[in-house]
Scaffold this motif. Structure first.
Motif, mmCIF file in Angstrom:
data_model
loop_
_atom_site.group_PDB
_atom_site.id
_atom_site.type_symbol
_atom_site.label_atom_id
_atom_site.label_comp_id
_atom_site.label_asym_id
_atom_site.label_seq_id
_atom_site.Cartn_x
_atom_site.Cartn_y
_atom_site.Cartn_z
ATOM 1 N N ARG A 140 18.058 -1.436 -10.744
ATOM 2 C CA ARG A 140 17.582 -1.624 -12.124
ATOM 3 C C ARG A 140 17.368 -0.282 -12.820
ATOM 4 N N ILE A 143 20.752 1.218 -13.897
ATOM 5 C CA ILE A 143 21.270 0.638 -15.138
ATOM 6 C C ILE A 143 20.550 1.238 -16.342
ATOM 7 N N LYS A 144 19.233 1.377 -16.255
ATOM 8 C CA LYS A 144 18.468 1.954 -17.361
ATOM 9 C C LYS A 144 18.883 3.403 -17.628
ATOM 10 N N GLU A 147 22.330 3.506 -19.386
ATOM 11 C CA GLU A 147 22.238 2.912 -20.726
ATOM 12 C C GLU A 147 21.921 3.971 -21.782
ATOM 13 N N GLU A 200 27.405 -3.391 -20.934
ATOM 14 C CA GLU A 200 26.591 -4.400 -21.611
ATOM 15 C C GLU A 200 26.273 -5.587 -20.700
ATOM 16 N N SER A 203 23.606 -4.647 -18.265
ATOM 17 C CA SER A 203 22.326 -4.567 -18.965
ATOM 18 C C SER A 203 21.746 -5.956 -19.214
ATOM 19 N N SER A 206 20.528 -7.502 -15.918
ATOM 20 C CA SER A 206 19.651 -6.718 -15.048
ATOM 21 C C SER A 206 18.303 -7.385 -14.824
#
Length: 246
Positions: A140, A143-144, A147, A200, A203, A206
């Motif tokens: 997680r 991914i952040k 992004e 996307e 995200s 997630s």
């Protein structure tokens, strides 16, 4: 039919994530198989697969197979009311489906069933050359991190490390995990495998990792990726996403 699951929040986070990608879908309930859901997004870039075996439920009173068509956005709105100590009861008749939170009292929400048919999607038959397993919080956070920079996520795996990156006009984000760092639970790769995907979708989905113990990513160079979530009580959620080939 009636099914009771020990933690309503598992469903809360899972359906909330799925509803960001697919608006409507069909829960298939089977006396032997439990509850399953499989569907593709409208653009056919990603296929979602959710499985709750019958043994994952505290109660599973289902006499015959049924298809329950639902508006996932509406279901997600209801499930957002799940509390920390709530169990979830799912029941249905010919016209409606009910979600009941069992905690400090009973809170029941009933929605109409939709007249839609489940997509007939076969089990994917793919062989992957890279396999990476990490804790869900590591996934997680990754991914952040990416992004912040771009809209494409790139995986590179070798026998020694797993690298995730994203590049755009803003710059570059690069996260490297090695065996020595302790962040990798498992890493297997034939030579070096690398592929890019639309960020996307990662995200949007997630949120499902919040109720997963571990995440396993399977991929090969310029091939689809399979991202598996290990959920409580033997339940599983995965998605198969097509690559972006430049």
């Amino acid at each position: 039919m009636k099914m009771v699951f020990f933690d309503a929040r598992v469903w809360r986070y899972l359906i909330s994530a799925i509803s960001k990608v697919i608006e409507e879908g069909v829960f298939i309930v089977d006396p032997d198989e439990g509850l399953t859901f499989r569907a593709m997004d409208p653009s056919h870039v990603i296929m979602l697969d959710m499985k709750f075996p019958r043994d994952s439920f505290e109660e599973f009173d289902v006499e015959q197979r049924a298809e329950l068509g639902v508006n996932l956005e509406d279901v997600a709105k209801v499930l957002r009311r799940a509390g920390k100590e709530d169990r979830l009861e799912i029941s249905a008749d010919e016209n409606s489906i009910s979600f009941t939170f069992i905690g400090k009292g009973y809170r029941r929400f009933t929605l109409p069933l939709l007249d839609i048919t489940a997509e007939q999607l076969p089990e994917p038959q793919l062989e992957f050359k890279a396999r990476v397993k990490v804790m869900s919080d590591v996934y997680r956070d990754t991914i952040k991190d990416v992004e912040l920079i771009g809209d494409v996520i790139r995986f590179v795996a070798s026998s020694e490390e797993f690298k995730v990156s994203s590049t755009s006009e803003l710059g570059e984000a690069e996260i490297i995990y090695t065996r020595e760092s302790g962040s990798l639970i498992e890493l297997e790769a034939e030579d070096t495998q690398q592929a890019s995907y639309t960020l996307e979708y990662f995200s949007d989905l997630s949120g499902a990792s919040r109720v997963a113990d571990m995440i396993t990513i399977h991929f090969s160079t310029d091939m689809p990726a399979l991202v598996e979530h290990e959920l409580p009580q033997g339940a599983r959620f995965s998605f198969l996403i097509a690559p972006r080939v430049e």
